[in-house]
Scaffold this active site. Sequence first.
Site, PDB file in Angstrom:
ATOM      1  N   GLU A 169      46.218  53.568  52.087  1.00 21.74           N
ATOM      2  CA  GLU A 169      47.373  52.715  51.874  1.00 21.74           C
ATOM      3  C   GLU A 169      46.837  51.325  51.564  1.00 21.74           C
ATOM      4  O   GLU A 169      46.206  50.701  52.418  1.00 21.74           O
ATOM      5  CB  GLU A 169      48.219  52.707  53.149  1.00 21.74           C
ATOM      6  CG  GLU A 169      49.514  51.967  53.038  1.00 21.74           C
ATOM      7  CD  GLU A 169      50.339  52.113  54.309  1.00 21.74           C
ATOM      8  OE1 GLU A 169      51.331  52.869  54.269  1.00 21.74           O
ATOM      9  OE2 GLU A 169      49.975  51.495  55.321  1.00 21.74           O
ATOM     10  N   ASP A 183      52.835  41.405  40.299  1.00 21.56           N
ATOM     11  CA  ASP A 183      51.487  41.971  40.254  1.00 21.56           C
ATOM     12  C   ASP A 183      50.839  41.573  38.941  1.00 21.56           C
ATOM     13  O   ASP A 183      51.484  41.582  37.891  1.00 21.56           O
ATOM     14  CB  ASP A 183      51.519  43.508  40.322  1.00 21.56           C
ATOM     15  CG  ASP A 183      51.879  44.054  41.682  1.00 21.56           C
ATOM     16  OD1 ASP A 183      51.956  43.287  42.649  1.00 21.56           O
ATOM     17  OD2 ASP A 183      52.092  45.282  41.780  1.00 21.56           O
ATOM     18  N   ARG A 230      36.601  33.169  35.944  1.00 20.01           N
ATOM     19  CA  ARG A 230      38.002  32.761  35.817  1.00 20.01           C
ATOM     20  C   ARG A 230      38.319  31.857  37.002  1.00 20.01           C
ATOM     21  O   ARG A 230      38.196  32.262  38.137  1.00 20.01           O
ATOM     22  CB  ARG A 230      38.929  33.972  35.803  1.00 20.01           C
ATOM     23  CG  ARG A 230      38.705  34.888  34.598  1.00 20.01           C
ATOM     24  CD  ARG A 230      39.691  36.055  34.631  1.00 20.01           C
ATOM     25  NE  ARG A 230      39.452  36.992  33.562  1.00 20.01           N
ATOM     26  CZ  ARG A 230      40.096  36.984  32.400  1.00 20.01           C
ATOM     27  NH1 ARG A 230      41.022  36.095  32.150  1.00 20.01           N
ATOM     28  NH2 ARG A 230      39.817  37.898  31.484  1.00 20.01           N
ATOM     29  N   HIS A 242      41.875  28.222  39.888  1.00 24.48           N
ATOM     30  CA  HIS A 242      43.274  27.985  39.526  1.00 24.48           C
ATOM     31  C   HIS A 242      44.188  28.036  40.743  1.00 24.48           C
ATOM     32  O   HIS A 242      43.873  28.674  41.735  1.00 24.48           O
ATOM     33  CB  HIS A 242      43.763  29.049  38.533  1.00 24.48           C
ATOM     34  CG  HIS A 242      42.924  29.163  37.314  1.00 24.48           C
ATOM     35  ND1 HIS A 242      42.639  30.369  36.732  1.00 24.48           N
ATOM     36  CD2 HIS A 242      42.297  28.230  36.545  1.00 24.48           C
ATOM     37  CE1 HIS A 242      41.888  30.180  35.659  1.00 24.48           C
ATOM     38  NE2 HIS A 242      41.669  28.889  35.532  1.00 24.48           N
ATOM     39  N   LYS A 272      48.216  35.158  47.537  1.00 25.72           N
ATOM     40  CA  LYS A 272      47.752  36.290  46.735  1.00 25.72           C
ATOM     41  C   LYS A 272      47.042  37.305  47.615  1.00 25.72           C
ATOM     42  O   LYS A 272      46.399  36.950  48.601  1.00 25.72           O
ATOM     43  CB  LYS A 272      46.765  35.825  45.657  1.00 25.72           C
ATOM     44  CG  LYS A 272      47.362  34.884  44.639  1.00 25.72           C
ATOM     45  CD  LYS A 272      46.306  34.386  43.669  1.00 25.72           C
ATOM     46  CE  LYS A 272      46.908  33.416  42.681  1.00 25.72           C
ATOM     47  NZ  LYS A 272      45.896  32.827  41.805  1.00 25.72           N
ATOM     48  N   TYR A 310      45.865  41.707  41.479  1.00 23.48           N
ATOM     49  CA  TYR A 310      46.369  40.885  42.576  1.00 23.48           C
ATOM     50  C   TYR A 310      47.886  40.821  42.602  1.00 23.48           C
ATOM     51  O   TYR A 310      48.552  40.877  41.591  1.00 23.48           O
ATOM     52  CB  TYR A 310      45.753  39.488  42.575  1.00 23.48           C
ATOM     53  CG  TYR A 310      45.891  38.670  41.311  1.00 23.48           C
ATOM     54  CD1 TYR A 310      46.777  37.615  41.241  1.00 23.48           C
ATOM     55  CD2 TYR A 310      45.087  38.941  40.212  1.00 23.48           C
ATOM     56  CE1 TYR A 310      46.873  36.835  40.100  1.00 23.48           C
ATOM     57  CE2 TYR A 310      45.174  38.154  39.075  1.00 23.48           C
ATOM     58  CZ  TYR A 310      46.074  37.116  39.024  1.00 23.48           C
ATOM     59  OH  TYR A 310      46.171  36.350  37.891  1.00 23.48           O
ATOM     60  N   LYS A 327      39.493  25.539  28.553  1.00 25.42           N
ATOM     61  CA  LYS A 327      40.397  24.987  29.568  1.00 25.42           C
ATOM     62  C   LYS A 327      39.697  24.903  30.921  1.00 25.42           C
ATOM     63  O   LYS A 327      39.742  23.866  31.588  1.00 25.42           O
ATOM     64  CB  LYS A 327      41.657  25.856  29.666  1.00 25.42           C
ATOM     65  CG  LYS A 327      42.647  25.389  30.714  1.00 25.42           C
ATOM     66  CD  LYS A 327      43.871  26.273  30.730  1.00 25.42           C
ATOM     67  CE  LYS A 327      43.862  27.106  31.982  1.00 25.42           C
ATOM     68  NZ  LYS A 327      45.013  27.972  32.151  1.00 25.42           N
ATOM     69  N   ASP A 328      39.027  25.978  31.334  1.00 22.56           N
ATOM     70  CA  ASP A 328      38.354  25.980  32.634  1.00 22.56           C
ATOM     71  C   ASP A 328      37.152  25.046  32.662  1.00 22.56           C
ATOM     72  O   ASP A 328      36.813  24.485  33.713  1.00 22.56           O
ATOM     73  CB  ASP A 328      37.939  27.390  33.030  1.00 22.56           C
ATOM     74  CG  ASP A 328      39.106  28.255  33.475  1.00 22.56           C
ATOM     75  OD1 ASP A 328      40.208  27.713  33.663  1.00 22.56           O
ATOM     76  OD2 ASP A 328      38.926  29.468  33.635  1.00 22.56           O
TER      77      ASP A 328
END
Length: 179
Positions: free
Chosen positions: A28, A48, A59, A62, A72, A132, A169-170
């Site tokens: 589960e 999700d 990544r 953020h 999250k 996530y 951007k990052d």
Amino acid sequence: MKIIENPLEGVFLIEPNVIKDERGYFYESFNERTFHDLTGQAAHFVQDNQSYSSYGVIRGLHAQAAEHAQAKLVRVLSGEVLDVIVDGRKDSKSYGQSYTVRLNAANRFQLYIPRGFFHGFAVLSDTAEFFYKCDNFYRKDAEVGIFYDDPDLGIDWGIVDEKRVLTDKDMNLPLFKTI
């Protein structure tokens, strides 16, 4: 499910109870009632998200700002990542501290990240599928972030500089101390 606390308040590493037999396995992955009973945290997820990335992709880091902040629950479906969080909650004892953990398809660990944290990950395997759950809806106008390689944070991403793959951007996000 086993909950493993760590130094950052409200953050939980979750080890599932995997039932294996000759057919394979079952577990589960989330139960809202069990999660609340074990952590004392209420978690009601509304969205999700899933990503697929290659080795070296980073990544992050953020977050969503103010009332759009998101808690999250993250995990890896295939491959391996180094998951990274930074506490951005100004009233927290662990404000500005980071935490890293390897999440992969073999250990099936999940990381619960409360609202107010910056989040990112680096892909350590050839490819990785990252999944996530979020407890608040994403809003583009609420996007915030911090520079992944901020020298004050000192995060070791596990990827040598020349193999890192990031978006423009990052690469141009502000330092933590300036936000």
